[in-house]
Design a protein around this motif. Structure first.
Motif, PDB file in Angstrom:
ATOM      1  N   UNK A   1       0.828  -1.202   0.000  1.00  0.00           N
ATOM      2  CA  UNK A   1       0.000   0.000   0.000  1.00  0.00           C
ATOM      3  C   UNK A   1       0.869   1.261   0.000  1.00  0.00           C
ATOM      4  N   UNK A   2       1.971   1.225   0.729  1.00  0.00           N
ATOM      5  CA  UNK A   2       2.880   2.372   0.735  1.00  0.00           C
ATOM      6  C   UNK A   2       3.489   2.585  -0.644  1.00  0.00           C
ATOM      7  N   UNK A   3       3.846   1.499  -1.319  1.00  0.00           N
ATOM      8  CA  UNK A   3       4.374   1.611  -2.677  1.00  0.00           C
ATOM      9  C   UNK A   3       3.323   2.221  -3.599  1.00  0.00           C
ATOM     10  N   UNK A   4       2.093   1.755  -3.461  1.00  0.00           N
ATOM     11  CA  UNK A   4       1.008   2.263  -4.295  1.00  0.00           C
ATOM     12  C   UNK A   4       0.812   3.771  -4.069  1.00  0.00           C
ATOM     13  N   UNK A   5       0.846   4.193  -2.826  1.00  0.00           N
ATOM     14  CA  UNK A   5       0.717   5.623  -2.510  1.00  0.00           C
ATOM     15  C   UNK A   5       1.841   6.406  -3.190  1.00  0.00           C
ATOM     16  N   UNK A   6       3.057   5.915  -3.065  1.00  0.00           N
ATOM     17  CA  UNK A   6       4.201   6.592  -3.669  1.00  0.00           C
ATOM     18  C   UNK A   6       4.098   6.702  -5.181  1.00  0.00           C
ATOM     19  N   UNK A   7       3.574   5.666  -5.827  1.00  0.00           N
ATOM     20  CA  UNK A   7       3.404   5.671  -7.284  1.00  0.00           C
ATOM     21  C   UNK A   7       2.335   6.696  -7.674  1.00  0.00           C
ATOM     22  N   UNK A   8       1.205   6.687  -6.950  1.00  0.00           N
ATOM     23  CA  UNK A   8       0.138   7.652  -7.250  1.00  0.00           C
ATOM     24  C   UNK A   8       0.600   9.090  -7.025  1.00  0.00           C
ATOM     25  N   UNK A   9       1.316   9.331  -5.944  1.00  0.00           N
ATOM     26  CA  UNK A   9       1.721  10.699  -5.615  1.00  0.00           C
ATOM     27  C   UNK A   9       2.918  11.178  -6.425  1.00  0.00           C
ATOM     28  N   UNK A  10       3.693  10.245  -6.948  1.00  0.00           N
ATOM     29  CA  UNK A  10       4.893  10.603  -7.695  1.00  0.00           C
ATOM     30  C   UNK A  10       4.679  10.526  -9.190  1.00  0.00           C
ATOM     31  N   UNK A  11       5.203   9.471  -9.818  1.00  0.00           N
ATOM     32  CA  UNK A  11       5.209   9.410 -11.278  1.00  0.00           C
ATOM     33  C   UNK A  11       3.834   9.448 -11.939  1.00  0.00           C
ATOM     34  N   UNK A  12       2.801   8.966 -11.267  1.00  0.00           N
ATOM     35  CA  UNK A  12       1.480   8.898 -11.909  1.00  0.00           C
ATOM     36  C   UNK A  12       0.548  10.037 -11.512  1.00  0.00           C
ATOM     37  N   UNK A  13       1.028  10.989 -10.768  1.00  0.00           N
ATOM     38  CA  UNK A  13       0.164  12.077 -10.304  1.00  0.00           C
ATOM     39  C   UNK A  13      -0.563  12.767 -11.463  1.00  0.00           C
ATOM     40  N   UNK A  14       0.148  13.041 -12.545  1.00  0.00           N
ATOM     41  CA  UNK A  14      -0.454  13.756 -13.683  1.00  0.00           C
ATOM     42  C   UNK A  14      -1.397  12.881 -14.512  1.00  0.00           C
ATOM     43  N   UNK A  15      -1.401  11.565 -14.276  1.00  0.00           N
ATOM     44  CA  UNK A  15      -2.290  10.669 -15.028  1.00  0.00           C
ATOM     45  C   UNK A  15      -3.565  10.304 -14.264  1.00  0.00           C
ATOM     46  N   UNK A  16      -3.665  10.770 -13.014  1.00  0.00           N
ATOM     47  CA  UNK A  16      -4.870  10.471 -12.250  1.00  0.00           C
ATOM     48  C   UNK A  16      -6.077  11.100 -12.940  1.00  0.00           C
ATOM     49  N   UNK A  17      -7.141  10.339 -13.032  1.00  0.00           N
ATOM     50  CA  UNK A  17      -8.373  10.707 -13.724  1.00  0.00           C
ATOM     51  C   UNK A  17      -8.195  10.750 -15.237  1.00  0.00           C
ATOM     52  N   UNK A  18      -7.084  10.238 -15.734  1.00  0.00           N
ATOM     53  CA  UNK A  18      -6.825  10.163 -17.174  1.00  0.00           C
ATOM     54  C   UNK A  18      -6.251   8.785 -17.501  1.00  0.00           C
ATOM     55  N   UNK A  19      -6.956   7.773 -17.101  1.00  0.00           N
ATOM     56  CA  UNK A  19      -6.499   6.410 -17.338  1.00  0.00           C
ATOM     57  C   UNK A  19      -5.950   5.745 -16.093  1.00  0.00           C
ATOM     58  N   UNK A  20      -5.737   6.517 -15.061  1.00  0.00           N
ATOM     59  CA  UNK A  20      -5.320   6.010 -13.754  1.00  0.00           C
ATOM     60  C   UNK A  20      -6.313   6.572 -12.745  1.00  0.00           C
ATOM     61  N   UNK A  21      -6.839   5.708 -11.877  1.00  0.00           N
ATOM     62  CA  UNK A  21      -7.805   6.203 -10.895  1.00  0.00           C
ATOM     63  C   UNK A  21      -7.142   7.200  -9.959  1.00  0.00           C
ATOM     64  N   UNK A  22      -7.953   8.027  -9.342  1.00  0.00           N
ATOM     65  CA  UNK A  22      -7.458   9.067  -8.439  1.00  0.00           C
ATOM     66  C   UNK A  22      -7.268   8.514  -7.034  1.00  0.00           C
ATOM     67  N   UNK A  23      -6.132   8.842  -6.442  1.00  0.00           N
ATOM     68  CA  UNK A  23      -5.913   8.574  -5.024  1.00  0.00           C
ATOM     69  C   UNK A  23      -6.570   9.702  -4.255  1.00  0.00           C
ATOM     70  N   UNK A  24      -7.658   9.392  -3.560  1.00  0.00           N
ATOM     71  CA  UNK A  24      -8.408  10.413  -2.820  1.00  0.00           C
ATOM     72  C   UNK A  24      -7.709  10.736  -1.506  1.00  0.00           C
ATOM     73  N   UNK A  25      -7.388   9.711  -0.744  1.00  0.00           N
ATOM     74  CA  UNK A  25      -6.713   9.910   0.540  1.00  0.00           C
ATOM     75  C   UNK A  25      -6.258   8.555   1.060  1.00  0.00           C
ATOM     76  N   UNK A  26      -5.529   8.576   2.156  1.00  0.00           N
ATOM     77  CA  UNK A  26      -5.000   7.359   2.766  1.00  0.00           C
ATOM     78  C   UNK A  26      -4.614   7.688   4.198  1.00  0.00           C
ATOM     79  N   UNK A  27      -4.368   6.680   4.984  1.00  0.00           N
ATOM     80  CA  UNK A  27      -3.917   6.888   6.354  1.00  0.00           C
ATOM     81  C   UNK A  27      -4.492   5.846   7.282  1.00  0.00           C
TER      82      UNK A  27
END
Length: 191
Positions: A68-94
């Motif tokens: 899950x930590x890896x997934x968060x890092x991927x969403x917040x890092x390299x895939x941030x600009x692709x969220x809602x454009x072929x990659x689902x959006x990370x809404x929140x975590x914790x």
């Protein structure tokens, strides 16, 4: 001030502070969307916003926290600009305020289906275009499977969504990319 919990993050090799959300913030429905490496994926809401939630008991399932930590890092890092454009959006975590439950809340893709041989070639091409965009970030999805690619047909146009980046990693060669594209194209083959 909101409370945090400090946890070692093996993907970033640092101690990370995670917010502790009140237990009433995350409301899970009985609508289980599927099961993956981390257990069930459930429809719900976070602070009233519709979401899909992945949740683990961080004490009893500590081996899953790095995914899950890896997934968060991927969403917040390299895939941030692709969220809602072929990659689902990370809404929140914790963490939830019980201190043990760790969650990811992601946007839901409505009226989607898994890839199949009955879909037209343009659907496969659309999915490959999204995967190519992911690859341009230097990242491999790491788990190309029918359950991690969602397809939508909206007004005659196909959209592809990739989910579950827990096994994602940096590519080490062009062959890595080719292998993932071949895995993706296989999902759309007839028979």
């Amino acid at each position: 001030m909101r409370r945090t919990i400090s946890v070692w993050d093996s993907s970033s090799r640092t101690v990370v502070q995670y917010l502790v959300h009140p237990s009433e913030a995350l409301v899970l429905s009985d609508d289980v969307l599927g099961y993956g490496r981390i257990g069930q994926v459930t429809r719900g809401s976070l602070y009233g916003r519709s979401c899909v939630a992945k949740i683990i008991d961080a004490d009893k399932q500590s081996e899953l926290l790095p995914l899950l930590q890896n997934e968060i890092g991927i969403y917040q890092g390299p895939l941030k600009h692709l969220q809602n454009q072929g990659v689902v959006e990370l809404i929140d975590y914790g963490f939830i305020d019980d201190g043990n439950s760790f969650f990811l809340a992601l946007s839901e893709v409505h009226s989607a289906s898994q890839p199949s041989g009955s879909m037209p070639t343009v659907a496969a091409d659309t999915a490959q275009q999204v995967l190519d965009q992911i690859h341009t970030t230097g990242i491999l999805h790491g788990n190309i499977s029918a359950s991690n690619v969602l397809m939508q047909e909206v007004a005659g146009c196909w959209k592809a969504w990739f989910i579950d980046f827990g096994l994602s990693r940096k590519a080490t060669s062009k062959e890595d990319y080719k292998e993932e594209v071949a895995q993706l194209r296989a999902l759309f083959r007839h028979g």
